[in-house]
Write an enzyme that holds these catalytic residues in place. Structure first.
Site, mmCIF file in Angstrom:
data_model
loop_
_atom_site.group_PDB
_atom_site.id
_atom_site.type_symbol
_atom_site.label_atom_id
_atom_site.label_comp_id
_atom_site.label_asym_id
_atom_site.label_seq_id
_atom_site.Cartn_x
_atom_site.Cartn_y
_atom_site.Cartn_z
ATOM 1 N N THR A 129 -46.003 34.943 -21.768
ATOM 2 C CA THR A 129 -45.755 35.407 -20.400
ATOM 3 C C THR A 129 -45.725 36.932 -20.375
ATOM 4 O OG1 THR A 129 -44.556 33.440 -19.750
ATOM 5 C CG2 THR A 129 -43.883 35.452 -18.671
ATOM 6 N N ARG B 177 -43.988 20.875 -13.231
ATOM 7 C CA ARG B 177 -42.908 21.616 -13.885
ATOM 8 C C ARG B 177 -42.847 23.049 -13.315
ATOM 9 N NH1 ARG B 177 -42.785 26.208 -17.742
ATOM 10 N NH2 ARG B 177 -40.745 26.100 -18.721
ATOM 11 N N SER C 4 -41.749 26.896 -13.779
ATOM 12 C CA SER C 4 -41.405 27.930 -14.758
ATOM 13 C C SER C 4 -40.265 28.798 -14.205
ATOM 14 C CB SER C 4 -42.653 28.770 -14.984
ATOM 15 O OG SER C 4 -42.310 30.058 -15.367
ATOM 16 N N THR D 20 -38.925 36.391 -20.593
ATOM 17 C CA THR D 20 -39.908 35.473 -21.175
ATOM 18 C C THR D 20 -39.158 34.545 -22.121
ATOM 19 O OG1 THR D 20 -41.928 35.280 -22.478
ATOM 20 C CG2 THR D 20 -40.515 37.147 -22.993
ATOM 21 N N GLY D 21 -39.798 33.431 -22.467
ATOM 22 C CA GLY D 21 -39.149 32.475 -23.360
ATOM 23 C C GLY D 21 -39.290 31.081 -22.789
ATOM 24 N N VAL D 22 -38.376 30.197 -23.163
ATOM 25 C CA VAL D 22 -38.429 28.814 -22.675
ATOM 26 C C VAL D 22 -37.792 28.771 -21.284
ATOM 27 C CG1 VAL D 22 -37.667 26.448 -23.099
ATOM 28 C CG2 VAL D 22 -38.433 27.891 -25.008
ATOM 29 N N GLY D 23 -38.616 28.458 -20.294
ATOM 30 C CA GLY D 23 -38.173 28.528 -18.903
ATOM 31 C C GLY D 23 -36.890 27.756 -18.634
HETATM 32 N N1 ASP Z 1 -41.103 31.514 -19.474
HETATM 33 C C1 ASP Z 1 -42.364 30.818 -19.466
HETATM 34 C C2 ASP Z 1 -42.165 29.405 -19.040
HETATM 35 O O1 ASP Z 1 -41.365 28.722 -19.585
HETATM 36 C C3 ASP Z 1 -43.078 30.828 -20.763
HETATM 37 C C4 ASP Z 1 -43.154 32.167 -21.449
HETATM 38 O O2 ASP Z 1 -42.262 32.987 -21.310
HETATM 39 O O3 ASP Z 1 -44.138 32.413 -22.136
HETATM 40 O O4 ASP Z 1 -42.859 28.963 -18.196
#
Ligand code: ASP
Length: 280
Positions: free
Chosen positions: A154, A182, A184, A203-206
């Site tokens: 992201t 889903r 984000s 950024t990371g796991v949404g």
């Molecule tokens: N945050 C984003 C999501 O989970 C993914 C990412 O940060 O790359 O959709």
């Protein structure tokens, strides 16, 4: 005037040295271009511009190069927030547009400012955004082989302009292989938030970022008087009980830049006209 950008995560074990170097070079080029743009533009215009450059670079999972969802389609999300007006606008699960962040920015003029799915895509078409496939062959090959692309990628940008105004923008292709529908974090106040005191992009796991309300919490803490470092540390400590996976970039009203990640390593670069700080 200062700018900080991120391009998601990479891991030493799964990223080749060539890709790492390419990401370093791309971030340096884009953060400097964004800083040059900031000389004659607002923070809001600059974060949109920087994200559009990141979207156009297939190294990152946003715009061109986005991940493919479990049903074989690409759906992208992006948001923009202007700290001084506290307006947020965004698109969630938009399809077939080159630059979701530009559509998010166009929506800022509307009363209905966050659109999802077909509504977002239709709005883009009505406002001159031509149909454009952001799929690249590498992502399709990974999808066919059921290989999840390594590293979340992201993109985001936070800037402070010459009048001290703050803004944040974030754009994502999502996690890859997600269930259609889903949502984000990127176009929520957990993933992208700003006011006159602080602006943050994550950024990371949404799911983890939403659970931790990360961007909104950091901004709230700074607004309530905490130093930006303390606000980050407290918010990241609150991710620990569930091993939340997140990285964030921020700037406060005084122009202090801060970034932190819960796991190695977020890809970022900041520039203030003199000092370049680049992930290594
Ligand atoms: N945050 C984003 C999501 O989970 C993914 C990412 O940060 O790359 O959709």
């Amino acid at each position: 005037m200062k700018v900080i950008i991120h391009g998601g995560f990479f891991s030493e074990s799964s990223t080749s040295p060539e890709t790492k170097l390419a990401k370093q070079q791309a971030l340096e080029r884009i953060v400097k271009a964004a800083y040059a743009y900031l000389q004659a533009h607002t923070a809001l215009e600059t974060v949109v511009y920087a994200c559009s450059l990141l979207e156009d670079d297939a190294l990152f999972n946003a715009g061109t190069g986005s991940q493919i969802q479990s049903d074989g389609q690409i759906r992208m999300s992006a948001a923009v927030m202007d700290g001084s007006s506290q307006k947020m606008s965004g698109v969630i699960n938009i399809e077939e547009v080159k630059n979701p962040v530009l559509v998010a920015h166009t929506l800022m003029q509307e009363e209905d400012r966050i659109l999802g799915g077909e509504g977002a895509t239709n709005y883009a078409r009505q406002h001159g955004y031509a149909s454009f496939s952001t799929e690249i062959p590498q992502r399709r090959a990974e999808y066919e082989a059921k290989v999840k692309a390594t590293g979340l990628g992201t993109v985001g940008c936070v800037a402070i302009d010459q009048s001290g105004k703050l803004a944040a923008a974030t754009s994502t292709g999502g996690k890859g292989f997600e269930l259609p529908g889903r949502i984000s974090d990127s176009a929520t106040v957990a993933g992208n938030y700003a006011n006159e005191y602080c602006a943050v992009s994550c950024t990371g796991v949404g799911e983890d970022i939403v659970s931790g309300a990360v961007a909104a919490k950091i901004v709230t803490r700074v607004t309530d008087g905490q130093a930006i470092k303390a606000a980050f540390e407290k918010t990241f400590a609150e991710l620990k009980p569930y091993d939340g996976f997140c990285g964030a970039i921020a700037i406060d009203q005084a122009g202090n830049i801060y970034h932190q990640d819960s796991h190695p390593s977020m890809v970022f670069a900041s520039f203030d006209g003199a000092a370049l700080d680049l992930f290594h």
